[in-house]
Design a protein around this motif. Structure first.
Motif, short mmCIF file in Angstrom:
data_model
loop_
_atom_site.label_atom_id
_atom_site.label_comp_id
_atom_site.label_asym_id
_atom_site.label_seq_id
_atom_site.Cartn_x
_atom_site.Cartn_y
_atom_site.Cartn_z
N UNK A 108 0.58 -1.35 -0.21
CA UNK A 108 0.40 0.04 0.34
C UNK A 108 0.92 1.18 -0.05
N UNK A 109 2.06 1.50 0.52
CA UNK A 109 2.82 2.91 1.02
C UNK A 109 2.67 2.87 -0.77
N UNK A 110 3.28 2.30 -1.86
CA UNK A 110 3.98 1.86 -2.95
C UNK A 110 2.57 3.34 -3.47
N UNK A 111 1.56 2.40 -3.55
CA UNK A 111 0.33 2.84 -3.93
C UNK A 111 0.35 4.88 -3.62
N UNK A 115 1.30 7.55 -6.51
CA UNK A 115 0.11 8.54 -6.67
C UNK A 115 -1.18 9.30 -4.89
N UNK A 116 -0.05 9.75 -4.95
CA UNK A 116 -0.71 10.69 -3.40
C UNK A 116 -1.85 12.10 -3.99
N UNK A 117 -2.43 12.19 -3.22
CA UNK A 117 -3.74 12.58 -3.70
C UNK A 117 -3.16 13.95 -4.88
N UNK A 118 -4.42 14.31 -5.93
CA UNK A 118 -3.26 15.24 -6.51
C UNK A 118 -4.06 16.83 -6.08
N UNK A 119 -4.99 16.80 -5.04
CA UNK A 119 -5.34 18.17 -4.14
C UNK A 119 -4.15 18.62 -2.94
N UNK A 120 -3.18 17.68 -3.04
CA UNK A 120 -2.19 17.76 -1.83
C UNK A 120 -0.63 18.28 -2.92
N UNK A 125 6.56 10.35 -5.79
CA UNK A 125 8.10 10.26 -5.61
C UNK A 125 8.92 10.31 -5.16
N UNK A 126 8.65 12.17 -4.30
CA UNK A 126 9.59 12.69 -3.92
C UNK A 126 9.79 11.97 -2.65
N UNK A 306 -13.02 18.42 -5.60
CA UNK A 306 -13.01 17.30 -6.54
C UNK A 306 -12.43 16.53 -6.59
N UNK A 307 -11.46 15.55 -5.39
CA UNK A 307 -10.11 15.07 -5.70
C UNK A 307 -10.97 13.51 -5.46
N UNK A 308 -10.63 12.78 -6.20
CA UNK A 308 -11.64 11.30 -5.07
C UNK A 308 -10.40 10.49 -4.20
N UNK A 309 -9.33 10.90 -4.34
CA UNK A 309 -8.59 9.52 -3.46
C UNK A 309 -8.93 8.73 -2.98
N UNK A 310 -9.69 10.01 -1.47
CA UNK A 310 -10.40 9.63 -0.14
C UNK A 310 -11.38 8.71 -0.37
#
Length: 532
Positions: A108-111, A115-120, A125-126, A306-310
């Motif tokens: 999971x941490x690799x995801x 692929x962190x939330x776009x809104x943040x 990879x940083x 509008x971020x659907x990550x959550x």
């Protein structure tokens, strides 16, 4: 039969599951489309409620812990514990999230890293994404999920032992709606909650079989065939059914104790032989970030941006935990007799959360380290070979990898079994009449065998010929009703916070120990997952 069947709980669950399997076999794509649409509707429309509810359960637990209710003893002042504190902790640990923690803490941490939330506005990879990935693991796997399990478990323990209610999910609603209404609707409530558990068990068993098959292929070669899956599932089912049918003290406790010790040995090996300083340093740093952002991240729904990550991650996890919580509460509540409410919170929330946090520091930190050293090597394994291969690939980077992967396979097997035996135990009790606070609490061994066979059969058919996603989606659909049950049950704690003396007033709500003859004849059974 010592504990006669409850036909209105057994048969609806069995028939709905059978209908789902047949429908998915006839037209899998249409079945998946419908179930995914329903899941998406639930997550889109109730994300705010899942987030708020899970957060409020953490707050409610803290209030109960420091209140006079924390001193109340489950079962009354003279109640004798079923288990010693150490055994109680090991059973609680191994029957909740241990299976999910074993596998997901490396993948999971690799995801989240890539692929962190776009809104943040975090670059994939940083270094910021690395900290985000680790802190997210603490959010998803420590205090909050254990609070979701704890609250209904505590309510059931107090209702079952202090108010002398019957062994039923509906019994948790007794303080809110009264004993008579609970008796009227208990069968329906039990059926809804049990279906989510049974579908989840079948999903987990199928996923576990695939994982074990992938590990075995590194030693014996060959493809994952229906025959190989059948043999793996059969061995798992026989083991967990034998454990559940032998009772709490003989089977479940011994297996959980053994599982805890071997998991501790595995964690110690990775801590010592892996990048120790990096794992501990990143873990401590990320715990700080987790605590700093706990309120905002717990209530993050992505609505403003509008971020659907959550919905894809955090809210989805809350939904899964809520789907499992009502039935898991029956087992966790059953084994809490003789201890105070405060001790119950220690053993079912604080200690397991600390264990899981340490596990995350070790395994998630190790996974992120070797992925960085290999320029995204583990992420490529994740995308090209699947989740189940990441853990094995990570162990390839450690000393004595051949021996340790064999040990890992054994631990995976034991972990699946220990998670399944407690669920099978509850399923058998839920389908049985006459299980009371004064009985031996072990239910009907025959019903546990029947459910074990059904769950094993369903998981094999789905994973070998249809696809496990269908059953997995059905399990997740239990999140909304599960959440409503847990929220209604949590109102009991609010009532008792105002008047703890109510727990000293038992009510007569037990099912008759000798049911009418019409209820004595009928057969039944399914079982398995933790947590994601």
């Amino acid at each position: 039969m010592k504990y006669p069947l409850r036909p209105l709980v057994f048969w609806p669950t069995f028939l709905i599951l059978l209908a789902a399997v047949i429908a998915s076999y006839l037209d899998l794509q249409a079945f998946l489309a419908v179930s995914k649409t329903l899941n998406r509707m639930i997550l889109d429309n109730f994300s705010w409620l899942f987030s708020a509810s899970s957060f409020l359960l953490v707050v409610l637990t803290a209030i109960v812990y420091f209140s006079p209710l924390g001193r109340v003893r489950i079962g009354g002042e003279d109640a004798q514990p079923l288990l010693s504190k150490w055994r109680w902790f090991m059973v609680a640990l191994c029957t909740t999230l241990a299976v999910g923690v074993l596998f997901w803490t490396t993948a999971e941490p690799l995801y989240h890293l890539y692929g962190p939330p776009s809104s943040l506005k975090i670059a994939p990879g940083s270094p910021e994404a690395t900290s985000f990935a680790m802190s997210t693991m603490f959010l998803h796997w420590t205090l909050t999920p254990y609070a979701i399990y704890l609250v209904p478990s505590l309510v059931f323990a107090l209702v079952f032992y202090n108010l002398r209610s019957n062994f039923s999910i509906g019994a948790m609603l007794q303080p809110l709606i009264g004993a008579e209404r609970v008796k009227r609707y208990a069968g329906l409530i039990d059926t809804l909650a049990m279906f989510a558990l049974v579908a989840g068990m079948a999903s987990s068993l199928g996923t576990g079989a695939l994982t074990l098959s992938g590990g075995l292929s590194q030693y014996i070669g060959g493809e994952t065939t229906p025959l190989r899956l059948a043999l793996i599932i059969a061995v798992i089912v026989i083991t967990f059914v034998a454990s559940a049918a032998s009772g709490l003290q003989k089977g479940i406790v011994k297996l959980s104790t053994f599982n805890t010790w071997i998991m501790l040995a595995l964690g110690l090996f990775v801590l010592v032989s892996g990048p120790t300083l990096y794992m501990l340093s990143l873990g401590v740093e990320s715990i700080g970030l987790y605590l700093q952002t706990f309120f905002s991240r717990s209530l993050f729904t992505g609505a403003a941006s509008g971020d659907n990550w959550p919905q894809s991650w955090t809210v989805f996890y809350w939904s899964v935990w809520f789907a499992w919580a009502p039935v898991s509460a029956l087992f966790l509540g059953k084994i809490g007799r003789g201890y105070t409410v405060r001790e119950f919170i220690h053993t079912n929330m604080l200690y397991p959360a600390l264990f899981t946090a340490l596990w995350i520091c070790i395994f998630s930190g190790c996974s992120l380290y070797f992925d960085a050293q290999g320029s995204g090597a583990l992420n490529r394994v994740l995308n090209e070979q699947g989740v189940e291969h990441v853990l094995y690939q990570m162990f390839q980077q450690l000393p004595a990898s051949g021996l340790m992967i064999a040990f890992l396979l054994f631990i995976a097997f034991i972990s699946f079994v220990t998670a399944a035996d407690s669920s099978t135990d509850v399923i058998g009790n839920l389908c049985s009449r006459g299980v009371t606070a004064d009985s031996d609490l072990d239910g009907s061994p025959l019903l546990k065998v029947v459910w074990g066979v059904i769950i094993g059969s369903v998981s094999w058919v789905m994973v070998a010929f249809v696809g496990i996603d269908g059953v997995k989606m059905l399990s997740n659909l239990g999140g909304l009703p599960g959440m409503l049950i847990v929220l209604l049950a949590s109102s009991a704690l609010i009532i008792w916070l105002k008047n703890p003396a109510l727990l000293a007033q038992p009510t007569a709500m037990q099912e008759p120990s000798t049911p009418p003859p019409a209820a004595l004849s009928t057969p039944a059974h399914p079982a398995l997952e933790p947590t994601p």
